[in-house]
Design an enzyme around this catalytic site. Structure first.
Site, PDB file in Angstrom:
ATOM      1  N   TYR A 218    -118.661  26.113  51.037  1.00 41.04           N
ATOM      2  CA  TYR A 218    -118.935  25.741  49.637  1.00 41.04           C
ATOM      3  C   TYR A 218    -120.358  25.199  49.503  1.00 41.04           C
ATOM      4  CZ  TYR A 218    -118.126  23.504  45.059  1.00 41.04           C
ATOM      5  OH  TYR A 218    -118.181  23.117  43.738  1.00 41.04           O
TER       6      TYR A 218
ATOM      7  N   LYS B 131    -123.461  27.002  47.461  1.00 41.56           N
ATOM      8  CA  LYS B 131    -124.056  26.385  46.268  1.00 41.56           C
ATOM      9  C   LYS B 131    -125.546  26.134  46.478  1.00 41.56           C
ATOM     10  CE  LYS B 131    -120.522  25.957  43.387  1.00 41.56           C
ATOM     11  NZ  LYS B 131    -120.503  26.585  42.053  1.00 41.56           N
TER      12      LYS B 131
ATOM     13  N   ASN C 235    -117.714  14.736  40.741  1.00 40.31           N
ATOM     14  CA  ASN C 235    -116.262  14.822  40.568  1.00 40.31           C
ATOM     15  C   ASN C 235    -115.862  14.723  39.094  1.00 40.31           C
ATOM     16  OD1 ASN C 235    -116.872  13.816  43.344  1.00 40.31           O
ATOM     17  ND2 ASN C 235    -114.662  14.092  43.555  1.00 40.31           N
TER      18      ASN C 235
ATOM     19  N   PHE D  17    -102.901  12.531  43.244  1.00 39.54           N
ATOM     20  CA  PHE D  17    -102.383  11.192  42.961  1.00 39.54           C
ATOM     21  C   PHE D  17    -101.490  11.203  41.705  1.00 39.54           C
ATOM     22  CE2 PHE D  17    -105.981   8.555  45.227  1.00 39.54           C
ATOM     23  CZ  PHE D  17    -105.520   9.025  46.449  1.00 39.54           C
TER      24      PHE D  17
ATOM     25  N   ASP E  38    -109.400   5.260  55.521  1.00 38.35           N
ATOM     26  CA  ASP E  38    -109.071   3.885  55.126  1.00 38.35           C
ATOM     27  C   ASP E  38    -109.156   3.698  53.615  1.00 38.35           C
ATOM     28  OD1 ASP E  38    -111.792   3.937  54.681  1.00 38.35           O
ATOM     29  OD2 ASP E  38    -112.308   2.498  56.248  1.00 38.35           O
TER      30      ASP E  38
ATOM     31  N   GLN F 241    -113.904   5.185  51.258  1.00 42.18           N
ATOM     32  CA  GLN F 241    -114.912   6.144  50.785  1.00 42.18           C
ATOM     33  C   GLN F 241    -114.919   6.130  49.258  1.00 42.18           C
ATOM     34  OE1 GLN F 241    -111.947   6.895  51.997  1.00 42.18           O
ATOM     35  NE2 GLN F 241    -111.282   8.995  51.650  1.00 42.18           N
TER      36      GLN F 241
ATOM     37  N   ARG G  14    -116.007   7.721  45.273  1.00 41.55           N
ATOM     38  CA  ARG G  14    -116.332   8.842  44.386  1.00 41.55           C
ATOM     39  C   ARG G  14    -116.562   8.260  42.992  1.00 41.55           C
ATOM     40  NH1 ARG G  14    -116.280  10.778  48.726  1.00 41.55           N
ATOM     41  NH2 ARG G  14    -115.463  12.768  49.436  1.00 41.55           N
TER      42      ARG G  14
ATOM     43  N   ARG H 196    -120.363   8.646  47.126  1.00 39.39           N
ATOM     44  CA  ARG H 196    -120.961   9.597  46.181  1.00 39.39           C
ATOM     45  C   ARG H 196    -121.059   8.944  44.806  1.00 39.39           C
ATOM     46  NH1 ARG H 196    -117.767  14.803  45.728  1.00 39.39           N
ATOM     47  NH2 ARG H 196    -118.764  15.390  47.673  1.00 39.39           N
TER      48      ARG H 196
HETATM   49  N1  UDP Z   1    -108.413  12.169  48.837  1.00 36.31           N
HETATM   50  C1  UDP Z   1    -107.378  11.337  49.237  1.00 36.31           C
HETATM   51  N2  UDP Z   1    -106.100  11.751  49.031  1.00 36.31           N
HETATM   52  C2  UDP Z   1    -105.791  12.940  48.442  1.00 36.31           C
HETATM   53  C3  UDP Z   1    -106.855  13.792  48.021  1.00 36.31           C
HETATM   54  C4  UDP Z   1    -108.155  13.382  48.245  1.00 36.31           C
HETATM   55  O1  UDP Z   1    -107.606  10.231  49.769  1.00 36.31           O
HETATM   56  O2  UDP Z   1    -104.581  13.229  48.282  1.00 36.31           O
HETATM   57  C5  UDP Z   1    -109.800  11.722  49.045  1.00 36.31           C
HETATM   58  C6  UDP Z   1    -110.681  12.686  49.844  1.00 36.31           C
HETATM   59  O3  UDP Z   1    -110.551  12.433  51.229  1.00 36.31           O
HETATM   60  C7  UDP Z   1    -112.056  12.334  49.306  1.00 36.31           C
HETATM   61  C8  UDP Z   1    -111.797  11.956  47.857  1.00 36.31           C
HETATM   62  O4  UDP Z   1    -110.420  11.651  47.779  1.00 36.31           O
HETATM   63  O5  UDP Z   1    -112.594  11.230  49.993  1.00 36.31           O
HETATM   64  C9  UDP Z   1    -112.131  13.060  46.859  1.00 36.31           C
HETATM   65  O6  UDP Z   1    -111.529  14.242  47.307  1.00 36.31           O
HETATM   66  P1  UDP Z   1    -111.470  15.570  46.455  1.00 36.31           P
HETATM   67  O7  UDP Z   1    -110.682  16.564  47.269  1.00 36.31           O
HETATM   68  O8  UDP Z   1    -110.976  15.295  45.086  1.00 36.31           O
HETATM   69  O9  UDP Z   1    -112.969  16.090  46.304  1.00 36.31           O
HETATM   70  P2  UDP Z   1    -114.368  15.835  47.046  1.00 36.31           P
HETATM   71  O10 UDP Z   1    -115.025  14.763  46.276  1.00 36.31           O
HETATM   72  O11 UDP Z   1    -114.108  15.418  48.480  1.00 36.31           O
HETATM   73  O12 UDP Z   1    -115.050  17.143  46.960  1.00 36.31           O
END
Ligand code: UDP
Length: 318
Positions: free
Chosen positions: A146, A150, A175, A192, A207, A210, A212, A276
């Site tokens: 990906y 891009k 996001n 979620f 943990d 991280q 977003r 991010r």
């Molecule tokens: N994530 C999570 N549980 C989930 C789905 C995603 O903890 O059921 C975390 C994932 O590891 C990442 C963040 O949520 O750190 C965002 O993930 P997503 O797949 O939405 O998109 P990304 O921003 O990684 O492209």
């Protein structure tokens, strides 16, 4: 006569919302999609709209669909789960697909807007991310199908601008969430929401520290339209700078859905970016754009959609 716009990936999450916004803005719209991850249900409501047409086309081959004034290139699998399943198709649409879309824009002297991504910044060492940051991307990791597609598409877009004079724009999308996201595309908000509404554990990867920064889809689309009308050829970040840990996001979803779900920790996927957050000063200054919808409000606005999607998926009781 109305201006005519082409939206590649027009049956996808962002593509279909963009079609709605362009129609409301006075365009006639032709949406093309190969339906790999796009869904006809996203554009079902446009079936009787006289200014809208859908063509089942694969842009990985040269294509033609008549003169247009604007090309919005949004075709690509976009969730980590989808693009890892469809790795080669993702690389194809972000190389061959982009080239054919640019050729098409060049032929019809149409303006061109490319849907790029915050993934261009990879696992960023600069925080928040400005457009001038070159990124920290693993070229051979699982996300590279990906990220590199891009990044290549950005290079191709700039090349068609510099060498062929195409009037291009590049948006780096962070996001984004809202109605029409696929319940099972694996992204954080649909996962979620689904888990909370079913009373299952919310799966927090690693943990959960991280981060977003989540933008409600209407805000995001508004940014695309504003950028499309600007004269900026270099990338512009469009996203919401409110930053949350993944764990905090889980707690917000539990609260908004009034769910009794618990949190379960699972393994962190490889190369998952640790942080991010967009720096949106450029969009603020250049476009007068900034998001208006905070995370809680956006989650509430998405709730009916996710409730219906979960209900539609439940097996019928015997
Ligand atoms: N994530 C999570 N549980 C989930 C789905 C995603 O903890 O059921 C975390 C994932 O590891 C990442 C963040 O949520 O750190 C965002 O993930 P997503 O797949 O939405 O998109 P990304 O921003 O990684 O492209």
């Amino acid at each position: 006569m109305k201006p005519r716009a082409l939206v590649t990936g027009g049956a996808g999450f962002l593509g279909s919302h963009l079609c709605d916004a362009l129609l409301a803005d006075g365009y006639s719209v032709v949406a093309v999609d190969n339906l790999l991850t796009g869904r006809m249900s996203n554009i079902e409501h446009l079936r009787r709209e006289g200014n809208f047409e859908f063509l089942h086309i694969d842009i990985n081959r040269p294509f033609e669909c008549g003169p247009v004034n604007y090309v919005f290139h949004f075709a690509s699998p976009a969730s980590p789960v989808d693009y890892m399943v469809h790795g080669i198709d993702t690389l194809k649409v972000g190389s061959l697909g982009t080239m054919h879309a640019l050729e098409f824009a060049h032929k019809h002297r149409a303006k061109f807007l490319f849907a790029s991504t915050s993934e261009c910044y990879g696992d960023p060492l600069e925080h928040p991310q400005k457009e001038t940051y070159w990124g920290n991307v693993n070229t051979i990791g699982p996300r590279s199908v990906y990220d590199e597609a891009k990044r290549f598409s950005e290079a191709l877009t700039m090349a068609y601008h510099r060498y062929r004079g195409v009037d291009t724009r590049i948006v780096r999308i962070f996001n984004t969430y809202g109605p029409r996201m696929q319940l099972n595309d694996g992204r954080i908000i649909p996962n979620f929401m689904k888990q909370a509404l079913r009373g299952e554990d919310l799966t927090v990867y690693g943990d959960g520290k991280q981060t977003r920064s989540f933008c409600y889809v209407n805000d995001e689309i508004d940014g695309f339209l504003k950028l499309s009308k600007s004269e900026e050829h270099f990338p512009v970040n469009i996203g919401n700078p409110d930053e949350f840990t993944v764990l905090e996001c889980a707690k917000r979803v539990i609260a908004v859905t009034s769910s009794k779900s618990n949190i379960r920790y699972e393994k962190l996927p490889q190369d998952d970016p640790r942080q991010r957050r967009p720096d949106i000063s450029k969009a603020r200054k250049l476009l007068g754009w900034e998001p208006k919808i905070a995370l809680n409000a956006g989650l509430e606005m998405s709730l009916d959609y996710f409730r219906e999607a979960v209900a539609a998926e439940m097996p019928l009781k015997a």
